[in-house]
Design an enzyme around this catalytic site. Structure first.
Site, PDB file in Angstrom:
ATOM      1  N   CYS A   1      -5.879  -8.760  -8.749  1.00 35.47           N
ATOM      2  CA  CYS A   1      -7.527  -8.482 -10.259  1.00 35.47           C
ATOM      3  C   CYS A   1      -8.737  -7.375  -8.552  1.00 35.47           C
ATOM      4  O   CYS A   1      -8.384  -7.062  -7.635  1.00 35.47           O
ATOM      5  CB  CYS A   1      -7.953  -9.439 -10.491  1.00 35.47           C
ATOM      6  SG  CYS A   1      -9.093 -10.515  -9.429  1.00 35.47           S
TER       7      CYS A   1
ATOM      8  N   CYS B   1      -6.483  -4.351 -11.763  1.00 33.60           N
ATOM      9  CA  CYS B   1      -7.359  -3.107 -10.266  1.00 33.60           C
ATOM     10  C   CYS B   1      -6.314  -1.605 -10.660  1.00 33.60           C
ATOM     11  O   CYS B   1      -7.258  -0.929  -9.502  1.00 33.60           O
ATOM     12  CB  CYS B   1      -6.747  -3.852  -9.319  1.00 33.60           C
ATOM     13  SG  CYS B   1      -4.688  -4.652  -8.795  1.00 33.60           S
TER      14      CYS B   1
ATOM     15  N   CYS C   1      -4.554  -0.850  -6.909  1.00 35.57           N
ATOM     16  CA  CYS C   1      -3.354  -2.343  -6.222  1.00 35.57           C
ATOM     17  C   CYS C   1      -2.391  -1.913  -5.670  1.00 35.57           C
ATOM     18  O   CYS C   1      -1.854  -0.758  -5.412  1.00 35.57           O
ATOM     19  CB  CYS C   1      -3.055  -2.646  -7.281  1.00 35.57           C
ATOM     20  SG  CYS C   1      -4.291  -3.769  -8.453  1.00 35.57           S
TER      21      CYS C   1
END
Length: 225
Positions: A92, A166, A170
């Site tokens: 996250c 995210c 990510c």
């Protein structure tokens, strides 16, 4: 006193603690990685926390824990440790709420039958106290958890990468299974507001374990009970 690497300043006490940590890691990874690799991972892990750690005395311990995780991941990537266990990474933004609760539930239910890690694109300074309290209501202690970044070897070692908000930050590696869990961010919420997020994460973790054919080691919580 400064370290041999140019990034973070290390006090004498921290230097001694890091040497002790390096000795432990060298023992635990004997025959897998040499001392130079272990030192490099330990000091680069130290650098990850040195800029924003609130309690400097804990830095060597955080560095050792993170280096151990990274070395375990690297051993999997390089085929030096093959146990056949499914490996999941929860990501996250701050690694302070959703991903920490997911990791807590996964380890609680999977036990030793699977491996899981967590990380954040912009790690916070501490785990959300409301998330800690909400998980404690399930008998799961995440108070010792700490926000940390993701690293390439950890992402590469994972069979499944679960992302939670995210976005483009990510990491994406071709050929890897990714799944986005759309969940409210518990940041700034009280325990009452975090409970529904916690319960949804628990449900999704149990579904994931079933998909991965990982036997549940503990009886799931019964919301009606």
């Amino acid at each position: 006193m400064t370290s041999d690497h140019p990034h973070a300043t290390i006090t004498l006490d921290q230097s001694v603690a890091l040497k002790t940590a390096a000795t432990r890691l060298a023992r635990d990874f004997d025959g897998v990685f040499n001392a130079e690799t272990i030192e490099r991972f330990l000091h680069s892990s130290y650098d990850q926390f040195a800029g924003h750690a609130t309690i400097a005395n804990f830095l060597p311990l955080l560095a050792e824990r993170f280096a151990r995780e990274r070395l375990q991941a690297l051993a999997r990537v390089e085929g030096l440790h093959v146990d056949g266990k499914p490996t999941v990474l929860f990501l996250c933004v701050h690694n302070a709420g959703r991903s920490q609760m997911a990791l807590g539930f996964f380890e609680h239910y999977a036990g030793e039958a699977a491996v899981a890690w967590s990380g954040g694109s912009e790690p916070g300074e501490q785990v959300n106290p409301a998330a800690i309290a909400a998980m404690a209501e399930r008998g799961i202690d995440i108070a010792r958890a700490y926000p940390k970044p993701w690293t390439d070897e950890i992402v590469r070692a994972a069979d499944v990468v679960i992302t939670m908000g995210c976005g483009d930050a990510c990491p994406i590696f071709p050929g890897k299974r990714y799944e986005e869990w759309v969940l409210d961010d518990p940041a700034g919420k009280d325990v009452a507001a975090v409970r529904p997020v916690r319960d949804e994460i628990e449900r999704r973790v149990l579904d994931l374990l079933a998909e991965l054919q990982v036997p549940v080691q503990r009886q799931p919580h019964d919301p009606a009970g």
